[in-house]
Scaffold this active site. Sequence first.
Site, PDB file in Angstrom:
ATOM      1  N   LYS A   1      -5.704  -1.971 -15.502  1.00  0.00           N
ATOM      2  CA  LYS A   1      -5.547  -2.109 -14.050  1.00  0.00           C
ATOM      3  C   LYS A   1      -6.718  -2.948 -13.532  1.00  0.00           C
ATOM      4  CE  LYS A   1      -6.134  -1.105  -9.554  1.00  0.00           C
ATOM      5  NZ  LYS A   1      -7.356  -0.986  -8.707  1.00  0.00           N
TER       6      LYS A   1
ATOM      7  N   ASP B   1      -3.313   1.897  -9.374  1.00  0.00           N
ATOM      8  CA  ASP B   1      -3.774   2.816 -10.418  1.00  0.00           C
ATOM      9  C   ASP B   1      -2.615   3.673 -10.920  1.00  0.00           C
ATOM     10  OD1 ASP B   1      -6.427   1.955 -10.228  1.00  0.00           O
ATOM     11  OD2 ASP B   1      -6.900   3.426  -8.680  1.00  0.00           O
TER      12      ASP B   1
END
Length: 346
Positions: free
Chosen positions: A90, A245
């Site tokens: 991420k 996330d």
Amino acid sequence: MLGGVSKTFTHLMGGSFPFISTTKETKIKQTKIKRPPTNLSFPFNGCRCTTSAAQLPLSESATPGQFRVDILSESLPFIQKFRGKTIVVKYGGAAMKSPELQASVINDLVLLSCVGLRPVMVHGGGPEINHWLSRLNIQAVFREGLRVTDAETMEIVSMVLVGKVNKTLVSLINKAGATAVGLSGMDGRLLTARPSPKSSDLGFVGEVARVDPAVLRSLVDSGHIPVVTSVAADEFGQPYNINADTVAGELAAALGAEKLILLTDVAGILEDRNDPESLVKKIDIKGIRKMIEDGRVGGGMIPKVNCCVRSLAQGVKTASIIDGRVPHSLLLEILTDEGAGTMITG
């Protein structure tokens, strides 16, 4: 020797590759986190245990070519461990805002792909969204740290994340020598969204209801690097803005990833939030839950930790929260024993 692979990577990259910034600002950021010297280790079973016997000697008078060869040789056990494995990264925070750090992340991903890893990038783009909302005279509104996303804002979010940020990252990866493919959650029905329980207050902010990783698997199997943005639609076609996330964690679980990595603007999880030197290098799920209960993990770190814990519970081997402000933090996390933040294990 310069104290392990972690130091030699940064030393090598800074001296040999044009994409590393040597500005005063970057040097200051690098000195913020003091890490102890680490010897080479063989990271089997997610362990971070050292063995000095495996360390290769390097004389101070080694030629640049010998220096590079020694470092590559030290990296071999790490490459062997992760070769053929999927890692989900991420990308966000400072690494997205700084051109130097952005180049570092892009080149790290390409290098990892070249040595046989199967990286998948997931990104958001909050600062870019705020920039375009401001240019269009639309006020950005946040409640409890979450963006209020009405229909007009959702349109801008989709345009910026899907049309601008995603394609810019794809272009940069392609330019660096790999082949990237940009996707949103809507492509190939990769993600199906549902409204957040707080949708009455937040608007079109969603959660991940379902993942179909088929389109990602075909891309990864053919050697491409998927770049996924955190926009998805529900069963009726309504787009939603989803926390990046969360998307990364759900994709890692669906792909059976070896590792989930979240790039952040902090060193990792700290034993004492007021002491930047109290970095927790490795912790298991039980330990991290105890830290949350004791109030030692709070604020914006809680959703990141929960994302990691959820992915681990669904089969991801390890999850790491690393310092994206450090150049080549991805390489430090994967190709050295020392790492670049906090690793959470199941």
